[in-house]
Design a protein around this motif. Structure first.
Motif, mmCIF file in Angstrom:
data_model
loop_
_atom_site.group_PDB
_atom_site.id
_atom_site.type_symbol
_atom_site.label_atom_id
_atom_site.label_comp_id
_atom_site.label_asym_id
_atom_site.label_seq_id
_atom_site.Cartn_x
_atom_site.Cartn_y
_atom_site.Cartn_z
ATOM 1 N N LEU A 17 3.101 -14.068 6.917
ATOM 2 C CA LEU A 17 3.293 -13.131 8.165
ATOM 3 C C LEU A 17 2.742 -11.946 8.208
ATOM 4 O O LEU A 17 2.561 -11.404 8.907
ATOM 5 C CB LEU A 17 5.059 -12.959 8.075
ATOM 6 N N ALA A 18 2.655 -11.149 6.942
ATOM 7 C CA ALA A 18 2.133 -10.065 6.689
ATOM 8 C C ALA A 18 0.473 -10.139 7.385
ATOM 9 O O ALA A 18 0.055 -9.104 7.852
ATOM 10 C CB ALA A 18 2.053 -9.468 5.467
ATOM 11 N N LYS A 19 -0.147 -11.244 6.981
ATOM 12 C CA LYS A 19 -1.605 -11.354 7.260
ATOM 13 C C LYS A 19 -1.648 -11.527 8.626
ATOM 14 O O LYS A 19 -2.439 -11.266 9.457
ATOM 15 C CB LYS A 19 -1.985 -12.510 6.356
ATOM 16 N N LYS A 20 -0.581 -12.468 9.224
ATOM 17 C CA LYS A 20 -0.615 -12.569 10.863
ATOM 18 C C LYS A 20 -0.494 -11.180 11.536
ATOM 19 O O LYS A 20 -1.153 -10.842 12.581
ATOM 20 C CB LYS A 20 0.383 -13.480 11.175
ATOM 21 N N GLN A 73 -9.377 -6.235 3.922
ATOM 22 C CA GLN A 73 -8.616 -7.445 4.023
ATOM 23 C C GLN A 73 -8.199 -7.687 2.758
ATOM 24 O O GLN A 73 -7.043 -8.565 2.532
ATOM 25 C CB GLN A 73 -9.599 -8.687 4.549
ATOM 26 N N VAL A 74 -8.360 -7.290 1.695
ATOM 27 C CA VAL A 74 -7.843 -7.402 0.096
ATOM 28 C C VAL A 74 -6.676 -6.714 0.225
ATOM 29 O O VAL A 74 -5.538 -7.471 -0.189
ATOM 30 C CB VAL A 74 -8.806 -7.278 -0.872
ATOM 31 N N ASP A 75 -6.759 -5.337 0.371
ATOM 32 C CA ASP A 75 -5.379 -4.622 0.468
ATOM 33 C C ASP A 75 -4.597 -4.729 1.563
ATOM 34 O O ASP A 75 -3.745 -4.046 1.737
ATOM 35 C CB ASP A 75 -5.976 -3.133 0.065
ATOM 36 N N MET A 76 -5.133 -5.288 2.600
ATOM 37 C CA MET A 76 -4.442 -5.313 3.982
ATOM 38 C C MET A 76 -4.011 -3.843 4.366
ATOM 39 O O MET A 76 -3.078 -3.808 4.626
ATOM 40 C CB MET A 76 -3.297 -6.323 4.000
ATOM 41 N N SER A 77 -4.952 -3.198 4.700
ATOM 42 C CA SER A 77 -4.885 -1.800 5.248
ATOM 43 C C SER A 77 -5.849 -1.360 6.380
ATOM 44 O O SER A 77 -6.837 -2.069 6.355
ATOM 45 C CB SER A 77 -4.924 -0.601 4.132
ATOM 46 N N ASN A 79 -8.414 8.673 13.718
ATOM 47 C CA ASN A 79 -7.635 9.839 13.669
ATOM 48 C C ASN A 79 -6.895 10.457 12.205
ATOM 49 O O ASN A 79 -5.985 11.083 12.150
ATOM 50 C CB ASN A 79 -6.276 10.035 14.744
ATOM 51 N N GLY A 80 -7.305 9.417 11.272
ATOM 52 C CA GLY A 80 -6.777 9.744 10.038
ATOM 53 C C GLY A 80 -5.625 8.829 9.545
ATOM 54 O O GLY A 80 -5.152 8.793 8.281
ATOM 55 N N SER A 81 -4.887 8.074 10.566
ATOM 56 C CA SER A 81 -3.850 7.388 10.241
ATOM 57 C C SER A 81 -3.961 6.048 9.550
ATOM 58 O O SER A 81 -5.248 5.521 9.749
ATOM 59 C CB SER A 81 -2.868 7.153 11.741
ATOM 60 N N ILE A 82 -3.254 5.420 8.780
ATOM 61 C CA ILE A 82 -3.246 4.204 8.212
ATOM 62 C C ILE A 82 -2.116 3.376 8.211
ATOM 63 O O ILE A 82 -0.998 3.878 8.286
ATOM 64 C CB ILE A 82 -3.401 4.578 6.736
ATOM 65 N N ILE A 83 -2.201 2.180 8.343
ATOM 66 C CA ILE A 83 -1.411 1.045 8.498
ATOM 67 C C ILE A 83 -1.476 0.193 7.327
ATOM 68 O O ILE A 83 -2.666 -0.364 7.093
ATOM 69 C CB ILE A 83 -0.948 0.356 9.862
ATOM 70 N N ARG A 84 -0.217 -0.114 6.200
ATOM 71 C CA ARG A 84 -0.549 -0.735 5.427
ATOM 72 C C ARG A 84 0.296 -1.945 5.506
ATOM 73 O O ARG A 84 1.563 -1.891 6.127
ATOM 74 C CB ARG A 84 -0.145 -0.306 3.788
ATOM 75 N N PHE A 85 -0.096 -3.380 5.062
ATOM 76 C CA PHE A 85 0.930 -4.465 5.335
ATOM 77 C C PHE A 85 1.223 -4.820 3.945
ATOM 78 O O PHE A 85 0.173 -5.194 2.951
ATOM 79 C CB PHE A 85 -0.175 -5.557 6.206
ATOM 80 N N HIS A 86 2.394 -5.512 3.705
ATOM 81 C CA HIS A 86 2.899 -5.959 2.560
ATOM 82 C C HIS A 86 3.975 -7.148 2.830
ATOM 83 O O HIS A 86 4.611 -7.320 3.705
ATOM 84 C CB HIS A 86 3.654 -4.854 1.701
#
Length: 400
Positions: free
Chosen positions: A45-48, A66-70, A75-82
């Motif tokens: 689901l995180a990958k999706k 794609q390894v860390d899914m980030s 603008n310098g913002s980051i989204i991480r997926f776990h």
């Protein structure tokens, strides 16, 4: 204290995923330099979600891993997926923008309280928790109740099921008779269920006085040690889903049990005399046994091997939390649809009526068992026999 928004919604039709995706994108693009995170029970689901957000915001992306899914934006913002499957690997992260926890009712309490909740404490980041409800226990239920009546001023609760009249699709309505009523009530009607209680409902409505004549039989066997309160039980259903017999023992030696079970099974195999077109007579063997399951866990494998040496055709059933739940849910559906007939056996009725579910608040896992000191051998044998019968009616099972 960080603000938390809790959203309870039924499965599929309320657009939880679309909402959380839009909010993650909004925070990342409109709040420069923020660290945002999406957490879900399963890695798939995180990958999706990772792929969907990349597709929706590709023109703003500076880099993606794609390894860390980030995802990092211009603008310098980051989204991480776990995912919860990362376990201890979830420790030590920080969120400054938005934390989204999807399907919160499926998380273990320890995962949330020990690993994820600390992410927002330093920067007081907003948390959005969404989920289809399950049981009245666990962090999602507790978080939801915190917002009821503004019990906790930092929690805001939304019940999308009650607030928005979104009709259940015809496709989903067709699933209603194919799943346990309590599961339907939580997943599609959006209600929290009691954490503990009776599992099988109105068993008495399924009792029969006399089954119809047997043309096929589907067997289930639960092995016991042959002593004390632990019984070995063999039972069977006919071609119409009606229970035709129950045999049990707790005072026979293992080899004697194997011999007796073999005798019973072979009693359903008969020879008849047939005459062909030229008048010649011959013997024809008819085997009424069309399916036979026995639990192979614990001492079961020893019995299975012994029965097979006696010429009994039998299929092993490996009981795990997942496979046991499937057995139970299939039988729950049979009861609510009145598609099963049960013999008026006092012990069987007692075991079914007392059988209970329990939810571990730490792991959020459901277990099914007889109460302490009670037996469930007739229940298990019946569920295994019903499993063999279901294979027949779904045209998936033929052991011959």
């Amino acid at each position: 204290m960080a603000e938390t928004i809790v959203i309870k919604a039924a499965r599929q039709r309320f657009g939880k995923s679309s909402f959380t995706k839009a909010e993650l994108i909004r925070f990342a693009l409109y709040r420069e330099g923020t660290l945002n995170a999406y957490v879900t029970p399963k890695l798939s689901l995180a990958k999706k979600m990772f792929k969907e957000i990349i597709k929706a915001t590709s023109s703003f992306i500076v880099s993606r891993n794609q390894v860390d899914m980030s995802i990092e934006y211009s603008n310098g913002s980051i989204i991480r997926f776990h995912s919860e499957q990362q376990g201890e690997g979830l420790r030590g992260f920080t969120v400054t923008g938005l934390l989204v926890i999807d399907e919160g009712s499926s998380f273990k309490d320890t995962t949330f309280y020990e690993f994820i909740a600390p992410w927002v404490t330093v920067h007081k980041a907003l948390t959005i928790i969404t989920s289809t409800p399950k049981y009245k226990t666990g962090f999602f239920y507790e978080s939801y109740m915190e917002g009821i009546g503004k019990k906790n001023p930092y929690y805001t609760t939304f019940d999308w099921v009650q607030s928005y009249e979104v009709p259940i699709s015809l496709e989903d309505q067709e699933k209603r008779d194919k799943m346990p009523s309590m599961k339907w009530r939580s997943e599609y009607e959006g209600f929290f269920l009691d954490a503990e209680g009776s599992v099988f409902g109105n068993i008495s409505a399924c009792l029969i006085d006399k089954p119809e004549e047997m043309r096929e039989i589907y067997l289930g066997l639960d092995f016991g040690t042959g002593s004390g309160k632990d019984y070995t039980v063999l039972t069977g259903f006919n071609q119409s889903g009606q229970q035709v017999f129950i045999w049990s023992t707790n005072d026979m030696a293992p080899l004697d049990q194997v011999e007796e079970i073999t005798k019973i099974v072979k009693s359903f195999q008969v020879e008849i005399e047939v005459v062909n077109s030229s008048g010649r007579k011959s013997k024809q063997r008819i085997d009424y046994v069309k399916g036979f399951y026995a639990e192979e866990n614990s001492i079961g494998k020893i019995y299975l091997d012994a029965l097979k040496k006696q010429g009994v055709v039998i299929s092993p059933f490996n009981t795990t939390a997942k496979t046991k739940r499937r057995l139970i849910e299939n039988f729950q559906v049979a009861i609510q649809n009145s598609s099963v007939g049960l013999l008026k056996d006092q012990d069987l009725m007692q075991q079914f009526s007392l059988y209970e579910s329990q939810v571990d608040p730490k792991t959020n896992k459901v277990t099914y068992n007889a109460p302490a000191g009670m037996n469930d051998d007739k229940v298990i044998a019946t569920l295994l026999a019903w499993n063999a019968y279901l294979r027949k009616i779904t045209k998936m099972y033929n052991i011959r």
